[in-house]
Structure formats: structure tokens, C-alpha cells
Design a protein around this motif. Structure first.
Motif, PDB file in Angstrom:
ATOM      1  N   MET A  45     -57.541  80.507   9.037  1.00  0.00           N
ATOM      2  CA  MET A  45     -58.310  79.248   8.962  1.00  0.00           C
ATOM      3  C   MET A  45     -58.629  78.886   7.516  1.00  0.00           C
ATOM      4  O   MET A  45     -59.252  79.616   6.787  1.00  0.00           O
ATOM      5  N   GLU A  46     -58.153  77.727   7.107  1.00  0.00           N
ATOM      6  CA  GLU A  46     -58.437  77.232   5.760  1.00  0.00           C
ATOM      7  C   GLU A  46     -59.863  76.735   5.659  1.00  0.00           C
ATOM      8  O   GLU A  46     -60.391  76.153   6.589  1.00  0.00           O
ATOM      9  N   LEU A  47     -60.447  76.896   4.500  1.00  0.00           N
ATOM     10  CA  LEU A  47     -61.839  76.475   4.357  1.00  0.00           C
ATOM     11  C   LEU A  47     -62.069  75.558   3.173  1.00  0.00           C
ATOM     12  O   LEU A  47     -62.831  75.877   2.253  1.00  0.00           O
ATOM     13  N   THR A  48     -61.412  74.421   3.176  1.00  0.00           N
ATOM     14  CA  THR A  48     -61.698  73.445   2.131  1.00  0.00           C
ATOM     15  C   THR A  48     -63.016  72.760   2.439  1.00  0.00           C
ATOM     16  O   THR A  48     -63.397  72.651   3.603  1.00  0.00           O
ATOM     17  N   PRO A  49     -63.721  72.317   1.403  1.00  0.00           N
ATOM     18  CA  PRO A  49     -64.986  71.601   1.629  1.00  0.00           C
ATOM     19  C   PRO A  49     -64.754  70.393   2.525  1.00  0.00           C
ATOM     20  O   PRO A  49     -65.579  70.073   3.366  1.00  0.00           O
ATOM     21  N   GLU A  50     -63.605  69.763   2.355  1.00  0.00           N
ATOM     22  CA  GLU A  50     -63.316  68.571   3.152  1.00  0.00           C
ATOM     23  C   GLU A  50     -63.224  68.913   4.639  1.00  0.00           C
ATOM     24  O   GLU A  50     -63.825  68.245   5.485  1.00  0.00           O
ATOM     25  N   LYS A  51     -62.474  69.956   4.946  1.00  0.00           N
ATOM     26  CA  LYS A  51     -62.353  70.339   6.344  1.00  0.00           C
ATOM     27  C   LYS A  51     -63.678  70.789   6.909  1.00  0.00           C
ATOM     28  O   LYS A  51     -63.999  70.504   8.061  1.00  0.00           O
ATOM     29  N   ASN A  52     -64.448  71.506   6.105  1.00  0.00           N
ATOM     30  CA  ASN A  52     -65.762  71.946   6.575  1.00  0.00           C
ATOM     31  C   ASN A  52     -66.641  70.748   6.902  1.00  0.00           C
ATOM     32  O   ASN A  52     -67.304  70.718   7.942  1.00  0.00           O
ATOM     33  N   ALA A  53     -66.630  69.750   6.014  1.00  0.00           N
ATOM     34  CA  ALA A  53     -67.426  68.554   6.266  1.00  0.00           C
ATOM     35  C   ALA A  53     -66.979  67.888   7.564  1.00  0.00           C
ATOM     36  O   ALA A  53     -67.802  67.438   8.355  1.00  0.00           O
ATOM     37  N   ASN A  54     -65.674  67.867   7.804  1.00  0.00           N
ATOM     38  CA  ASN A  54     -65.157  67.224   9.017  1.00  0.00           C
ATOM     39  C   ASN A  54     -65.657  67.884  10.293  1.00  0.00           C
ATOM     40  O   ASN A  54     -65.871  67.210  11.296  1.00  0.00           O
ATOM     41  N   VAL A  55     -65.810  69.189  10.248  1.00  0.00           N
ATOM     42  CA  VAL A  55     -66.346  69.885  11.423  1.00  0.00           C
ATOM     43  C   VAL A  55     -67.718  69.326  11.780  1.00  0.00           C
ATOM     44  O   VAL A  55     -67.987  68.998  12.936  1.00  0.00           O
ATOM     45  N   PHE A  56     -68.566  69.150  10.771  1.00  0.00           N
ATOM     46  CA  PHE A  56     -69.939  68.759  11.061  1.00  0.00           C
ATOM     47  C   PHE A  56     -70.102  67.256  11.252  1.00  0.00           C
ATOM     48  O   PHE A  56     -71.166  66.812  11.680  1.00  0.00           O
ATOM     49  N   LYS A  57     -69.066  66.494  10.945  1.00  0.00           N
ATOM     50  CA  LYS A  57     -69.137  65.055  11.234  1.00  0.00           C
ATOM     51  C   LYS A  57     -69.302  64.843  12.739  1.00  0.00           C
ATOM     52  O   LYS A  57     -69.840  63.832  13.173  1.00  0.00           O
ATOM     53  N   ALA A 103     -79.259  64.705  14.616  1.00  0.00           N
ATOM     54  CA  ALA A 103     -78.214  64.195  13.731  1.00  0.00           C
ATOM     55  C   ALA A 103     -78.599  64.452  12.275  1.00  0.00           C
ATOM     56  O   ALA A 103     -77.764  64.840  11.464  1.00  0.00           O
ATOM     57  N   ASN A 104     -79.866  64.275  11.956  1.00  0.00           N
ATOM     58  CA  ASN A 104     -80.306  64.470  10.576  1.00  0.00           C
ATOM     59  C   ASN A 104     -80.105  65.900  10.084  1.00  0.00           C
ATOM     60  O   ASN A 104     -79.806  66.120   8.924  1.00  0.00           O
ATOM     61  N   VAL A 105     -80.272  66.856  10.974  1.00  0.00           N
ATOM     62  CA  VAL A 105     -80.036  68.243  10.583  1.00  0.00           C
ATOM     63  C   VAL A 105     -78.614  68.411  10.081  1.00  0.00           C
ATOM     64  O   VAL A 105     -78.369  69.008   9.031  1.00  0.00           O
ATOM     65  N   PHE A 106     -77.671  67.822  10.820  1.00  0.00           N
ATOM     66  CA  PHE A 106     -76.268  68.053  10.491  1.00  0.00           C
ATOM     67  C   PHE A 106     -75.752  67.142   9.390  1.00  0.00           C
ATOM     68  O   PHE A 106     -74.665  67.351   8.866  1.00  0.00           O
ATOM     69  N   LYS A 107     -76.557  66.128   9.023  1.00  0.00           N
ATOM     70  CA  LYS A 107     -76.167  65.316   7.868  1.00  0.00           C
ATOM     71  C   LYS A 107     -76.105  66.188   6.622  1.00  0.00           C
ATOM     72  O   LYS A 107     -75.366  65.892   5.683  1.00  0.00           O
ATOM     73  N   ALA A 108     -76.832  67.274   6.625  1.00  0.00           N
ATOM     74  CA  ALA A 108     -76.759  68.202   5.495  1.00  0.00           C
ATOM     75  C   ALA A 108     -75.340  68.696   5.268  1.00  0.00           C
ATOM     76  O   ALA A 108     -74.934  68.936   4.137  1.00  0.00           O
ATOM     77  N   PHE A 109     -74.584  68.833   6.339  1.00  0.00           N
ATOM     78  CA  PHE A 109     -73.292  69.509   6.257  1.00  0.00           C
ATOM     79  C   PHE A 109     -72.078  68.587   6.321  1.00  0.00           C
ATOM     80  O   PHE A 109     -70.957  69.058   6.199  1.00  0.00           O
ATOM     81  N   CYS A 110     -72.284  67.302   6.542  1.00  0.00           N
ATOM     82  CA  CYS A 110     -71.133  66.435   6.774  1.00  0.00           C
ATOM     83  C   CYS A 110     -70.706  65.689   5.522  1.00  0.00           C
ATOM     84  O   CYS A 110     -69.913  64.764   5.597  1.00  0.00           O
ATOM     85  N   ASP A 111     -71.209  66.106   4.382  1.00  0.00           N
ATOM     86  CA  ASP A 111     -70.827  65.488   3.116  1.00  0.00           C
ATOM     87  C   ASP A 111     -70.365  66.575   2.147  1.00  0.00           C
ATOM     88  O   ASP A 111     -71.034  67.600   1.990  1.00  0.00           O
ATOM     89  N   GLU A 112     -69.231  66.331   1.518  1.00  0.00           N
ATOM     90  CA  GLU A 112     -68.644  67.359   0.650  1.00  0.00           C
ATOM     91  C   GLU A 112     -69.550  67.760  -0.503  1.00  0.00           C
ATOM     92  O   GLU A 112     -69.642  68.928  -0.861  1.00  0.00           O
ATOM     93  N   LYS A 113     -70.223  66.790  -1.072  1.00  0.00           N
ATOM     94  CA  LYS A 113     -71.088  67.116  -2.217  1.00  0.00           C
ATOM     95  C   LYS A 113     -72.241  67.999  -1.790  1.00  0.00           C
ATOM     96  O   LYS A 113     -72.616  68.942  -2.472  1.00  0.00           O
ATOM     97  N   ARG A 114     -72.793  67.679  -0.618  1.00  0.00           N
ATOM     98  CA  ARG A 114     -73.909  68.510  -0.165  1.00  0.00           C
ATOM     99  C   ARG A 114     -73.422  69.916   0.170  1.00  0.00           C
ATOM    100  O   ARG A 114     -74.125  70.903  -0.082  1.00  0.00           O
TER     101      ARG A 114
END
Lengths: 104, 104
Positions: free
Chosen positions: A1-13, B9-20
Motif C-alpha cells: 500500500m502506497e502512502l502518498t499524502p494525496e492518497k491519504n487525504a483521499n481516504v478521509f475525504k 465531518a469537522n473531525v475528519f476535515k483535519a485529515f482530508c487536506d494534504e497540507k494539514r
DNA sequence: GCTTCATATCAAAAAATGTCAATATGAAAG
DNA sequence: CTTTCATATTGACATTTTTTGATATGAAGC
């Protein structure tokens, strides 16, 4: 499993939007087809399709085609991966907190 | 703990952005002050401040004021709550998957 | 008190995300 | 092969999020 920040962010979207949380809540009671989700959510057909795509791409939901119908359910494997990822993201790493800052 | 869809939803907003996610990665090695985060991220001061607010409001990060400086670290309690929430969101609920759909 | 420095807040612009209506696709039935 | 039906895709638009630059706040030192 690759762990790019982008893919990680996509999981939590999957979880950072109220409508998608509502869809997941419906799916908690088992597999549902799109038509049923459209009924229960107050949402247009293309809008549901849009959200389902994000949910599937996150790995949290999986879909199954059956003739004209598409059925969606929560992916156990995807959910498990998300748990592991969340754990990894929020757990202190080995190299201890020795970085002193500013004037300290 | 209240569990409105909005708060969830707000909890997971922490994780759905690459910069964060990148900020959280930096915080995994321990508490950091804002100035250090600005240095290490390629980001403006007000932009960092914006993201730190979201991270703090999600409960995943906590801040500590020390004179002029603000120090941030990952909240163990907040992270734990997020884990529980993620578990709750993705776990099938009691009422089994008996809802048959469409033509089935 | 004034000045300096770190961070927060604001307002406008820019970028990304979500919605809606129309159209496309592709399976099933005739 | 044409029609019908469920879902996907597209493009225009609305809404939300993020960035940027300017200004405000508030602590510390003078």
C-alpha cells in the motif's frame, strides 16, 4: 500500500462531508442500491453518483454491478485500512520530541 | 460527546487536506511552535494560522500559549476520539442487512 | 506609556468542491 | 436493433475552502 499524502487525504475525504456521512450511515445497515440511496437522501441522481464515486475511490465503499443496478456497501478492508492509517497519522514517531523551538 | 453529522465531518476535515496531513506529520515528532511549522511547511503565516485553527477545532491538535509563542501538538485524547468515531461510522449496526432492494 | 514581535483575523481573490440539468453509456427486454 | 431503464459523465453555475496581503491583537521589553 502506497502512502502518498494525496492518497491519504483521499481516504478521509469520505468522512469530511455531511452528505457522505449520511450515506455511510445508511450503508451501515447493509448493502443498498443507488435508487434506494437516492430515495432516502434528499439528493439528485447525478449528485449521488458524484458522492458514490468519491466514497468508492476512498476505498471505504465498494460497489457491485448487477445488471442495470449498482449496489454499494461499506468495505471492511477499506475501513480497516483507514483505521490503520488514522492510527499511523496520529501516533508519535520513534524520533522523540527533542526538537526545541524558538527561544526555548 | 455530541455526535451531530456536522461535528463528525469537522473531525475528519483535519485529515482530508494534504497540507494539514503534512502539518500532522511534523507534529508526530513532538510539540512545535507556529514559527517552526511556517519554516518547514512552504506556507504563509496567515495560511498556517488558518489550518491550525481547523486542526484545533477538530480536536486532533491542541495548542499551548507561552508568552508570544503558540505551541501545537497532537492531542492523544482527540486522536482517540477520532478512532472511536471512525470505528462507529464504518461498523455495521445491529439491525441486520435485511432491506432488499429494487427488483431483488 | 511606546515598540517589537508572534500570531490571529479580515476582506478580497483564487481554487476546489458540490449541484443541477442535459446528455451519454450500457445492460436488459422486447 | 430499438426501446427502456439505471447510473455515469459533462458543462455551467453556486457554494465552500484556501490563499494572500493588510491590519488587529496581545504579550514582553524598554
Amino acid at each position: 500500500m502506497e502512502l502518498t499524502p494525496e492518497k491519504n487525504a483521499n481516504v478521509f475525504k469520505a468522512f469530511c462531508d455531511e452528505k457522505r456521512l449520511a450515506i455511510l450511515e445508511l450503508l451501515r445497515s447493509g448493502e443498498k442500491c443507488a435508487c434506494m440511496l437516492i430515495d432516502q437522501m434528499e439528493i439528485g441522481q447525478s449528485s449521488l453518483s458524484y458522492h458514490m464515486k468519491i466514497l468508492c475511490e476512498s476505498g471505504i465503499v465498494e460497489s457491485r454491478q448487477e445488471g442495470k443496478w449498482t449496489h454499494y456497501k461499506i468495505s471492511e478492508q477499506g475501513s480497516h485500512k483507514a483505521m490503520l492509517l488514522l492510527k499511523a497519522i496520529t501516533t508519535p514517531n520513534a524520533t522523540a520530541e527533542d526538537t526545541r523551538c524558538c527561544n526555548q
